[in-house]
Design an enzyme around this catalytic site. Structure first.
Site, PDB file in Angstrom:
ATOM      1  CB  CYS A 285      40.183  62.345 -25.560  1.00  0.00           C
ATOM      2  SG  CYS A 285      39.055  62.432 -26.477  1.00  0.00           S
TER       3      CYS A 285
ATOM      4  CG  HIS B  81      41.564  58.462 -26.590  1.00  0.00           C
ATOM      5  ND1 HIS B  81      40.405  57.929 -25.783  1.00  0.00           N
ATOM      6  CD2 HIS B  81      41.181  59.292 -27.327  1.00  0.00           C
ATOM      7  CE1 HIS B  81      39.276  58.629 -26.955  1.00  0.00           C
ATOM      8  NE2 HIS B  81      40.520  59.855 -27.409  1.00  0.00           N
TER       9      HIS B  81
ATOM     10  CG  ASN C 281      36.476  58.970 -28.873  1.00  0.00           C
ATOM     11  OD1 ASN C 281      36.693  58.620 -27.802  1.00  0.00           O
ATOM     12  ND2 ASN C 281      37.002  59.387 -29.674  1.00  0.00           N
TER      13      ASN C 281
HETATM   14  O1  UT7 Z   1      39.028  61.651 -29.508  1.00  0.00           O
HETATM   15  C1  UT7 Z   1      40.228  62.333 -30.258  1.00  0.00           C
HETATM   16  C2  UT7 Z   1      40.233  62.904 -31.375  1.00  0.00           C
HETATM   17  N1  UT7 Z   1      39.328  62.009 -32.189  1.00  0.00           N
HETATM   18  C3  UT7 Z   1      39.933  61.758 -33.244  1.00  0.00           C
HETATM   19  O2  UT7 Z   1      41.123  61.172 -33.100  1.00  0.00           O
HETATM   20  C4  UT7 Z   1      39.374  61.358 -34.466  1.00  0.00           C
HETATM   21  C5  UT7 Z   1      40.660  61.581 -35.520  1.00  0.00           C
HETATM   22  N2  UT7 Z   1      39.465  61.412 -36.689  1.00  0.00           N
HETATM   23  C6  UT7 Z   1      39.358  59.956 -37.483  1.00  0.00           C
HETATM   24  O3  UT7 Z   1      39.145  59.703 -37.028  1.00  0.00           O
HETATM   25  C7  UT7 Z   1      38.938  59.793 -39.206  1.00  0.00           C
HETATM   26  O4  UT7 Z   1      39.730  61.456 -39.360  1.00  0.00           O
HETATM   27  C8  UT7 Z   1      37.194  59.736 -39.297  1.00  0.00           C
HETATM   28  C9  UT7 Z   1      36.907  58.538 -38.603  1.00  0.00           C
HETATM   29  C10 UT7 Z   1      36.546  61.279 -38.335  1.00  0.00           C
HETATM   30  C11 UT7 Z   1      37.026  60.594 -40.729  1.00  0.00           C
HETATM   31  O5  UT7 Z   1      37.404  59.205 -41.404  1.00  0.00           O
HETATM   32  P1  UT7 Z   1      38.960  59.532 -42.564  1.00  0.00           P
HETATM   33  O6  UT7 Z   1      39.740  58.416 -43.373  1.00  0.00           O
HETATM   34  O7  UT7 Z   1      39.808  60.926 -41.944  1.00  0.00           O
HETATM   35  O8  UT7 Z   1      38.009  60.340 -43.817  1.00  0.00           O
HETATM   36  P2  UT7 Z   1      37.066  62.186 -44.372  1.00  0.00           P
HETATM   37  O9  UT7 Z   1      36.899  62.847 -43.480  1.00  0.00           O
HETATM   38  O10 UT7 Z   1      38.675  61.838 -45.378  1.00  0.00           O
HETATM   39  O11 UT7 Z   1      37.010  61.658 -45.457  1.00  0.00           O
HETATM   40  C12 UT7 Z   1      36.726  60.193 -46.055  1.00  0.00           C
HETATM   41  C13 UT7 Z   1      35.915  59.849 -47.204  1.00  0.00           C
HETATM   42  C14 UT7 Z   1      34.534  61.214 -47.851  1.00  0.00           C
HETATM   43  O12 UT7 Z   1      34.648  60.846 -49.077  1.00  0.00           O
HETATM   44  P3  UT7 Z   1      34.788  61.547 -49.927  1.00  0.00           P
HETATM   45  O13 UT7 Z   1      35.153  63.346 -50.365  1.00  0.00           O
HETATM   46  O14 UT7 Z   1      36.432  61.129 -49.967  1.00  0.00           O
HETATM   47  O15 UT7 Z   1      34.475  61.636 -51.791  1.00  0.00           O
HETATM   48  C15 UT7 Z   1      33.741  61.537 -46.601  1.00  0.00           C
HETATM   49  O16 UT7 Z   1      32.601  62.590 -47.286  1.00  0.00           O
HETATM   50  O17 UT7 Z   1      35.077  59.244 -46.357  1.00  0.00           O
HETATM   51  C16 UT7 Z   1      33.135  60.742 -46.729  1.00  0.00           C
HETATM   52  N3  UT7 Z   1      32.115  59.483 -45.082  1.00  0.00           N
HETATM   53  C17 UT7 Z   1      31.894  58.525 -45.167  1.00  0.00           C
HETATM   54  N4  UT7 Z   1      31.540  57.795 -45.875  1.00  0.00           N
HETATM   55  C18 UT7 Z   1      30.671  57.358 -45.602  1.00  0.00           C
HETATM   56  C19 UT7 Z   1      32.966  60.473 -43.878  1.00  0.00           C
HETATM   57  N5  UT7 Z   1      32.093  59.908 -43.386  1.00  0.00           N
HETATM   58  C20 UT7 Z   1      31.780  58.800 -43.318  1.00  0.00           C
HETATM   59  C21 UT7 Z   1      30.539  57.613 -43.109  1.00  0.00           C
HETATM   60  N6  UT7 Z   1      29.959  57.202 -44.328  1.00  0.00           N
HETATM   61  N7  UT7 Z   1      30.206  57.541 -41.738  1.00  0.00           N
END
Ligand code: UT7
Length: 333
Positions: A116, A260, A290
């Site tokens: 990125c 980004h 993204n």
């Molecule tokens: O471009 C280069 C770099 N990439 C990035 O910068 C990406 C950075 N990361 C992110 O943007 C975020 O971490 C994500 C968008 C990928 C995820 O968001 P988050 O707020 O960090 O969610 P999480 O992974 O902590 O998950 C929270 C909850 C989990 O459920 P529990 O364990 O709390 O019950 C996940 O299983 O959300 C759940 N979850 C979803 N629920 C509905 C994860 N993905 C989904 C989904 N729909 N698509």
């Protein structure tokens, strides 16, 4: 010390594939909701290539649009650099396909892979090539077809990524630290200890493609989302403050920050901490998701063509991503 190079943007162009994947498309396939995706990422839709479209076709379209915008002929281009982590094929470079298709002379053409942060790496590389005086106009492209390496069974990552390309023609200028078009400062960083936090494990020399890698879905992107998120929030702010501070500027001097586009919450967190109004923090993540190395050049083209910036304005680009890498460049238009 800030590092000043006399360069100017002579033209910009972009290309996105027509096919739209909206949040409902994911809801119909996965255990997710439109609300979750909007709230956690800010994304409403993204673009995806179909058969016949690729990183090269998007790059070529963006490059031709940049040539038209700069009122230049392909013969005016002295080098082509494509930043991408989703190249046309393992080799040759995507830039080779671009050189042939746009009808450029047999000029230097190569790719840069810094994920990125790739477009800023390529932009800074081009600025140095121009500074040496041996090149005049360099085509710098950020292009990705991330949907080709996205695992649509992994709901935590697949909702994020889209395809697109942006191109910038960079030329020398008389600009210096106090006036004229110039790059006023930059930073390129990496920390390879985080290389497996966001990667495609298979398909390279470490783990060549095989039935096993296909069955275990190892040719798709794997991401430790939460860890990358924490890294991104920290680096975004650090980079902006470091790059501006060294150049003797404050956030209010900037006409537009083009970050980004990985997650709207990361962008918002930086905007709030910097005290910038929404109008000065560029976003296209709502429409494109993204797009890795394409997100910043898509943004540059958008703000130039829509008249949101004018000559003399300060623009700060900042990116972070796989590698791990992070990079910034401060320019005066
Ligand atoms: O471009 C280069 C770099 N990439 C990035 O910068 C990406 C950075 N990361 C992110 O943007 C975020 O971490 C994500 C968008 C990928 C995820 O968001 P988050 O707020 O960090 O969610 P999480 O992974 O902590 O998950 C929270 C909850 C989990 O459920 P529990 O364990 O709390 O019950 C996940 O299983 O959300 C759940 N979850 C979803 N629920 C509905 C994860 N993905 C989904 C989904 N729909 N698509």
């Amino acid at each position: 010390m800030p590092k000043v190079l006399g360069v100017r943007i002579a033209g910009t162009g972009s290309a996105t594939p027509p096919r739209v994947l909206d949040n409902q498309w994911f809801v119909s396939k996965l255990d997710t909701t439109d609300e979750w995706i909007r709230e956690r990422t800010g994304i409403l839709e993204r673009r995806a290539v179909v058969e016949g479209e690729s990183t090269a076709t998007l790059s070529i379209e963006a490059a031709n649009n940049a040539l038209a915008n700069a009122k230049m002929s392909p013969k005016d281009i002295d080098a082509i650099i494509v930043a991408t982590i989703t190249p046309e094929c393992q080799f040759p470079a995507t830039a080779s396909f671009v050189q042939d298709a746009i009808g450029a002379r047999t000029v230097a053409s190569f790719d840069i892979a810094a994920a990125c942060s790739g477009f800023i790496y390529a932009f800074v590389t081009a600025a140095h090539m121009l500074q040496a005086g041996t090149f005049r106009n360099i085509m710098v492209i950020g292009a990705e077809t991330l949907t080709r390496i996205t695992d649509y069974e992994d709901r935590t990552s697949c909702i994020l990524f889209g395809d697109g390309a942006g191109a910038v023609i960079l030329s020398p200028s008389e600009g210096n630290a106090s006036s004229g078009s110039a790059m006023l400062n930059f930073h390129l960083h990496s920390d390879g200890s985080g290389s497996t936090m966001l990667w495609v494990p298979a398909g390279g020399s470490r783990l060549p493609a095989s039935n096993m890698t296909v069955n275990e879905r190892l040719h798709f992107m794997k991401m430790q989302g939460r860890e990358v998120y924490k890294f991104a929030v920290k680096k975004m702010l650090e980079m902006v403050e470091e790059t501006l501070g060294e150049a003797g500027l404050r956030s209010e001097d900037i006409a537009m920050v083009v970050p980004h586009q990985s997650n709207k919450r990361i962008i918002e967190s930086a905007r709030e901490k910097l005290g910038l109004p929404e109008s000065k923090m560029y976003t296209n993540i709502e429409r494109y998701g993204n797009t890795s190395s394409a997100s910043i050049p898509l943004g540059l083209d958008d703000i130039r063509r829509s008249g949101r910036v004018k000559n003399g304005d300060y623009i700060l680009m900042a990116a972070f991503g796989a590698g791990l890498t992070w990079a910034s460049a401060l320019i005066r238009l």
